[in-house]
Scaffold this motif. Sequence first.
Motif, PDB file in Angstrom:
ATOM      1  N   LEU A 193     -11.292  -3.442 -19.094  1.00 28.21           N
ATOM      2  CA  LEU A 193     -11.494  -2.166 -18.392  1.00 28.21           C
ATOM      3  C   LEU A 193     -10.156  -1.475 -18.143  1.00 28.21           C
ATOM      4  CD1 LEU A 193     -13.390  -0.163 -17.056  1.00 28.21           C
ATOM      5  CD2 LEU A 193     -13.296  -1.555 -14.963  1.00 28.21           C
ATOM      6  N   ALA A 194      -9.138  -2.246 -17.788  1.00 28.47           N
ATOM      7  CA  ALA A 194      -7.819  -1.653 -17.556  1.00 28.47           C
ATOM      8  C   ALA A 194      -7.275  -1.010 -18.835  1.00 28.47           C
ATOM      9  CB  ALA A 194      -6.856  -2.709 -17.032  1.00 28.47           C
ATOM     10  N   ARG A 236     -18.737  -0.625 -21.270  1.00 25.59           N
ATOM     11  CA  ARG A 236     -18.030  -1.020 -22.497  1.00 25.59           C
ATOM     12  C   ARG A 236     -17.220  -2.290 -22.258  1.00 25.59           C
ATOM     13  NH1 ARG A 236     -15.973   4.881 -24.859  1.00 25.59           N
ATOM     14  NH2 ARG A 236     -18.104   5.678 -25.096  1.00 25.59           N
ATOM     15  N   ALA A 237     -16.579  -2.357 -21.098  1.00 26.53           N
ATOM     16  CA  ALA A 237     -15.823  -3.569 -20.761  1.00 26.53           C
ATOM     17  C   ALA A 237     -16.763  -4.756 -20.598  1.00 26.53           C
ATOM     18  CB  ALA A 237     -15.012  -3.340 -19.489  1.00 26.53           C
ATOM     19  N   ALA A 259     -16.748  -8.289 -22.847  1.00 24.99           N
ATOM     20  CA  ALA A 259     -16.711  -9.610 -22.222  1.00 24.99           C
ATOM     21  C   ALA A 259     -17.902 -10.460 -22.660  1.00 24.99           C
ATOM     22  CB  ALA A 259     -16.694  -9.471 -20.703  1.00 24.99           C
ATOM     23  N   GLN A 260     -19.069  -9.832 -22.818  1.00 26.78           N
ATOM     24  CA  GLN A 260     -20.241 -10.582 -23.271  1.00 26.78           C
ATOM     25  C   GLN A 260     -20.071 -11.054 -24.716  1.00 26.78           C
ATOM     26  OE1 GLN A 260     -22.966  -7.506 -22.117  1.00 26.78           O
ATOM     27  NE2 GLN A 260     -23.313  -8.409 -20.092  1.00 26.78           N
ATOM     28  N   ALA A 280      -8.560  -1.036 -29.580  1.00 28.13           N
ATOM     29  CA  ALA A 280      -7.481  -1.863 -29.024  1.00 28.13           C
ATOM     30  C   ALA A 280      -8.023  -2.841 -27.982  1.00 28.13           C
ATOM     31  CB  ALA A 280      -6.408  -0.972 -28.407  1.00 28.13           C
ATOM     32  N   ALA A 281      -8.896  -2.354 -27.111  1.00 30.56           N
ATOM     33  CA  ALA A 281      -9.427  -3.203 -26.035  1.00 30.56           C
ATOM     34  C   ALA A 281     -10.263  -4.348 -26.591  1.00 30.56           C
ATOM     35  CB  ALA A 281     -10.254  -2.352 -25.073  1.00 30.56           C
ATOM     36  N   PHE A 282     -11.098  -4.066 -27.585  1.00 27.06           N
ATOM     37  CA  PHE A 282     -11.945  -5.118 -28.159  1.00 27.06           C
ATOM     38  C   PHE A 282     -11.093  -6.139 -28.906  1.00 27.06           C
ATOM     39  CE2 PHE A 282     -15.332  -2.636 -26.698  1.00 27.06           C
ATOM     40  CZ  PHE A 282     -16.551  -3.276 -26.929  1.00 27.06           C
ATOM     41  N   ARG A 283     -10.027  -5.694 -29.562  1.00 25.34           N
ATOM     42  CA  ARG A 283      -9.141  -6.665 -30.206  1.00 25.34           C
ATOM     43  C   ARG A 283      -8.463  -7.553 -29.167  1.00 25.34           C
ATOM     44  NH1 ARG A 283      -9.307  -9.705 -33.616  1.00 25.34           N
ATOM     45  NH2 ARG A 283      -9.432  -8.244 -35.367  1.00 25.34           N
TER      46      ARG A 283
END
Length: 331
Positions: A25-26, A216-217, A221-222, A260-263
Motif C-alpha cells: 500500500l505504501a 489492490r494492496a 498480499a493474497q 512495481a508494487a506487485f513485483r
Amino acid sequence: MPEILEHARAQVLERGVGLDEAGVLAVLRLPDEHLPAALQLAHEVRMRWCGPEVEVEGIVSLKTGGCPEDCHFCSQSGLFTSPVRAVWLDIPALVEAARQTAATGATEFCVVAAVRGPDPRLMTQLREGVRAIRAEVDIQIAASLGMLTREQVDELVEIGVHRYNHNLETARSHFPKVVTTHSWEERWETLRMVRDSGMEVCCGGILGLGETIEQRAEFAAQLGELAPHEVPLNFLNPRPGTPLGDQPVVDAKDALRAIAAFRLALPRTILRYAGGREITLGDLGTRDGLLGGVNAVIVGNYLTTLGRPAGTDLALLSELSMPVKALSTAL
C-alpha cells in the motif's frame, strides 16, 4: 529515497522476502516523483531473483463465449449483451494455433475455455488437443478451464498439462461486487488443489475493476500467500455490453505503480503482462513495465481483445537485451 523503498531494498532486494500488505500500500501511494525509483528497484529485484530471461506465451480459446457465469468485466458471459458468440475450436485449428505460437519463440501455449468448469465434452476435447499438439509442436501446454474437481485436476496432470491458470481476479473483499455466480473461496479451492497436484499455478487478476488502492494492496498480499509460479497482470479493457463497460481505464502511472508494487510483493514470481496493457500503457509504458519488474508477456491477441503484434514485443525485448526464455531441454 522514500522510507518504504529503503525498507524494500533491504527486505526484498537483499533477502528476497516480499512486502506485506502495508508495504504494498505504501508503494501504491508513492507520489509521481518517486515512481522512477520504485520501478528501478522493482527491476533490480526481478534481475536478482528471477534473472534477465522473459517468458513468452500465446493463448487460444478452445471454447469462446456462452459462459454461464456473470464476471462483470467479461464479454464471454452469456448473461450480458456483449457481441461474443459461443464458438468451439476444432483440433486442427488448435494445433495450428500452437504451431504459430511456437514460431514466435514462445515456450508456453495456454488453452482457455469460457466455462464455469469443464464438462466431459471439454475434457475430451482438451485431452485430444493436448495429444495432437504434443505430437507436432515442441511447446509447453497450459490450461485455463475454470473451477475444477479433484478428479479433473488429476486428469490434467495425467495428460501432461504443465501449468494451470485460474485467476482470483481481485481482492477477496471486492470480489462479490465483480462476480455473484460463484465465490472467491471456490476459486481459491481450485488453486489449492492445483498447487498440491504438482502442476505450476498461474493466478493473477485485473486492475481497474472499481477496487480501491487498499484493495489492490490486499490482492497483492493474497497472491503472496498463495505463492503462484506466475501472476498475469491485466488492466481492464472495458467491454461493451458488460456491467463494467463504462469503467474508466486505469491511469498509466497508477498501472506502473502497481507493476512495481506487485513485483516487490512477489520477488520470485513470473510477473506477466496480460490484457489491457495496450490501452493503459501504450508502447512507452510497455517498455517502462519491462524495466520495472515484468518478466513475461503474452504475445498476439487475447481472448476477445486485440493485443500487440508478436513481432513488436519481440523486437522490444531484443532492444532491451532481454533474452526470451528457451524451451526446457527436458521436453
